[in-house]
Design a protein around this motif. Structure first.
Motif, mmCIF file in Angstrom:
data_model
loop_
_atom_site.group_PDB
_atom_site.id
_atom_site.type_symbol
_atom_site.label_atom_id
_atom_site.label_comp_id
_atom_site.label_asym_id
_atom_site.label_seq_id
_atom_site.Cartn_x
_atom_site.Cartn_y
_atom_site.Cartn_z
ATOM 1 N N VAL A 26 43.655 43.755 78.861
ATOM 2 C CA VAL A 26 42.641 44.694 78.378
ATOM 3 C C VAL A 26 43.038 45.240 77.013
ATOM 4 O O VAL A 26 42.227 45.282 76.085
ATOM 5 N N GLU A 30 41.068 45.356 73.511
ATOM 6 C CA GLU A 30 40.548 46.653 73.070
ATOM 7 C C GLU A 30 41.499 47.456 72.186
ATOM 8 O O GLU A 30 41.059 48.386 71.537
ATOM 9 N N THR A 32 43.165 49.980 72.487
ATOM 10 C CA THR A 32 43.343 51.323 73.029
ATOM 11 C C THR A 32 42.382 51.509 74.191
ATOM 12 O O THR A 32 41.253 51.050 74.148
ATOM 13 N N THR A 33 42.856 52.191 75.236
ATOM 14 C CA THR A 33 42.007 52.526 76.376
ATOM 15 C C THR A 33 42.580 53.781 77.020
ATOM 16 O O THR A 33 43.426 54.438 76.435
ATOM 17 N N ASN A 34 42.121 54.101 78.219
ATOM 18 C CA ASN A 34 42.674 55.266 78.900
ATOM 19 C C ASN A 34 42.907 54.955 80.369
ATOM 20 O O ASN A 34 42.435 53.938 80.885
ATOM 21 N N LEU A 37 39.737 54.345 82.722
ATOM 22 C CA LEU A 37 39.109 53.034 82.575
ATOM 23 C C LEU A 37 39.979 51.934 83.176
ATOM 24 O O LEU A 37 39.479 51.006 83.809
ATOM 25 N N TRP A 41 38.910 49.398 86.132
ATOM 26 C CA TRP A 41 38.962 47.959 85.890
ATOM 27 C C TRP A 41 39.815 47.259 86.934
ATOM 28 O O TRP A 41 39.430 46.227 87.482
#
Length: 104
Positions: A26, A30, A32-34, A37, A41
């Motif tokens: 991921v 992307e 960056t995510t958190n 999320l 996922w």
């Protein structure tokens, strides 16, 4: 039959390696995510993870230099580091993270 062959510890080790692989996948896309999320996922993929376990896994990825995390209000933001990108692309490997699948 060897009772230890299918022990929960071995299954949990495999599960963690797959969860780490998906987090890096991921982040490779992307950057960056958190944590929220990522949790959603992983659940969609059948690799559900508790909040506590996700924090432990993110701490381990951070400690190994694969990601950088920061807390922003109630959310843990996760950024991919260079070494994490190399592992995500299969250029580097760690024995506790599932290997990248080869294309068909």
């Amino acid at each position: 039959m060897d009772a230890k062959r299918n022990s929960p510890d071995q299954l949990e080790t495999i599960r963690i390696s797959l969860q780490a692989r998906e987090i890096l996948n991921v982040l490779e896309q992307e950057r960056t995510t958190n944590d929220r999320l990522l949790s959603a996922w992983l659940g969609e993929l059948g690799l559900s993870i508790s909040s506590w376990a996700l924090n432990e896994l993110l701490d381990r990825l951070n400690k190994e230099g694969l990601v950088r995390t920061e807390n922003v209000e109630e959310v843990r933001v996760v950024h991919l580091r260079r070494f994490g990108g190399e592992v995500a692309r299969g250029l580097e490997s760690l024995d506790w993270i599932a290997r990248r699948e080869l294309p068909d």
